[in-house]
Design an enzyme around this catalytic site. Sequence first.
Site, PDB file in Angstrom:
ATOM      1  N   MET A   1      10.925  -0.135   8.675  1.00 60.28           N
ATOM      2  CA  MET A   1      10.442   1.239   8.679  1.00 60.28           C
ATOM      3  C   MET A   1      10.359   1.817   7.261  1.00 60.28           C
ATOM      4  O   MET A   1      11.016   1.321   6.347  1.00 60.28           O
ATOM      5  CB  MET A   1      11.363   2.125   9.525  1.00 60.28           C
ATOM      6  CG  MET A   1      11.428   1.765  10.983  1.00 60.28           C
ATOM      7  SD  MET A   1      12.580   2.801  11.924  1.00 60.28           S
ATOM      8  CE  MET A   1      11.687   4.357  11.995  1.00 60.28           C
ATOM      9  N   HIS A   2       9.541   2.864   7.119  1.00 54.07           N
ATOM     10  CA  HIS A   2       9.520   3.769   5.962  1.00 54.07           C
ATOM     11  C   HIS A   2       8.854   3.211   4.704  1.00 54.07           C
ATOM     12  O   HIS A   2       8.419   3.993   3.854  1.00 54.07           O
ATOM     13  CB  HIS A   2      10.933   4.219   5.557  1.00 54.07           C
ATOM     14  CG  HIS A   2      11.847   4.569   6.678  1.00 54.07           C
ATOM     15  ND1 HIS A   2      11.507   5.471   7.669  1.00 54.07           N
ATOM     16  CD2 HIS A   2      13.109   4.148   6.980  1.00 54.07           C
ATOM     17  CE1 HIS A   2      12.511   5.597   8.509  1.00 54.07           C
ATOM     18  NE2 HIS A   2      13.495   4.805   8.124  1.00 54.07           N
TER      19      HIS A   2
ATOM     20  N   ASP B   1      10.954  -1.491  13.427  1.00 57.12           N
ATOM     21  CA  ASP B   1      11.918  -2.554  13.723  1.00 57.12           C
ATOM     22  C   ASP B   1      13.028  -2.125  14.671  1.00 57.12           C
ATOM     23  O   ASP B   1      13.374  -2.861  15.614  1.00 57.12           O
ATOM     24  CB  ASP B   1      12.496  -3.152  12.440  1.00 57.12           C
ATOM     25  CG  ASP B   1      13.093  -2.119  11.482  1.00 57.12           C
ATOM     26  OD1 ASP B   1      13.113  -0.912  11.822  1.00 57.12           O
ATOM     27  OD2 ASP B   1      13.548  -2.525  10.395  1.00 57.12           O
TER      28      ASP B   1
END
Length: 498
Positions: A83-84, A243
């Site tokens: 992520m991110h 994830d």
Amino acid sequence: MSKICVVGLDVGTTAIKGILVDEDGNILTKSDYPLKLISPKPGWAEEDPNEWWNGVKVVLKSLSTYAREHGIRISAISTSGQMHSLVAVDKSGEPLFNSILWCDQRTGKECDKITQKLGGEHKAIEITGNPILTGFTAGKILWLSRNYPEVFTKSHMFMLPKDFINFKLTNVYSTEHSDASGTAIYDIRKREWNNEILEILNLKVEQLPEIKKSNSIVGKITPETAYELGLDEEIIVVPGGADNACAALGVGVTDYDTAMVSVGTSGTVLVPTPTAKPDEEGRVHVFAHVVDGVNYYMGVMLSATNSLDWFNDITDFRDYDIINSEVDRVPAGARGLFFLPYLNGERTPHRDPNARGVLFGLSSAHNRFEIYKAIYEGVAYGLKDCYVHIPSANVKEFRITGGGSKSKVWTQIIADVIGKRLVKVSSKEGGAYGAAILAYSAVSGNAPDKVAKEWISITDSTEPNKERHEIYERNYEIFKSLYHSLKGAFESVARSYE
């Protein structure tokens, strides 16, 4: 007629993983490709998106070779991803900059600026469900515009890791709600990009991918990629998910009375919820799940198995059979020894980058296995810290996953500390398995949570011990008080070493 088989990919921080799964949920074969972290400066973390793509090609080629040799037809590919992390590409879809990763800490000033422009942290949490944190994508985009304006100007699209891979497979830009909700640009209630944050970032909505359902269809694999990798041109690519959301689906955590405890390098507690109401103090996250219309709360501790790895490196001792056997002999409470697992700061519930690891109560009478016991217990307390701060959590069953769950001793300690039943399930591949469930959902027409219930079974369970739970309830109060007693000292030390 041949069985429907699907591929689940996972674009992780340390590796690309891929699994080939049949319509009954059986993993037929797997492949992985290691990745290297790039750290140009302390606190910075980057990776080359093209290296992800190289890894995906190696993995898909391996899986397609197996499928061909066994007369198997692959119908769909879906991807889970870290992520991110930010991927900025030009008009041809080529990366303009290394991906700035989820664990990168360079964007503190930018996050403060976004928060200020929104009218304060309360407003930021109201919109996105979370504070604007350095790990999230919004701060990275603002940092890029301030420090590399020529790259920002050339950027045609800003994406997340798995979305970049899906683009390379299909030549279509897309994302889905679970990953979009971790960018700090997404309105958690309206389930769309937020115009106010876009304006702060000087972005047009066209510079972010279209948001789809996790089990919808991005498109078909391009003929060129199909030819290169020995795949059928009719294979569809499914958006997949973040994830943590995919890992939760991959162990069957989709109902509101179940939760996932993940004991990996970091530790997470994830609880599905029908609401988008955030924790007003921002101690736990709220993100969109890969199951349509469902969100989840998540608490994160930064050093779970990392705490064990740290002590193993110091002692140069890694015989886990001996460690677990000896730890099991040490009574609950580690004879008055406490470990604060804040080796790299802490997120839930303290949100304190200055916090550090502490061994408290140490005496010359303690031995190394009592320290190991304190580490196991300290991580368990950290996981409880995550759970107790999740709003309205009424969990009947925790499903445990991650490397730490391989230890029956550690699993028992976590059950005793939290006071809940922990179960293990048949699936062991986390995010990649969740991605495979989404791929099969797309081709079969069955909802992802229905597929998960059909594919996943419970293989083991651990019940909490009542007497030890009572000991841990008392010790948990001491554990909590230690952080608050030391918070000022943590800040003073951090200032001294700036």
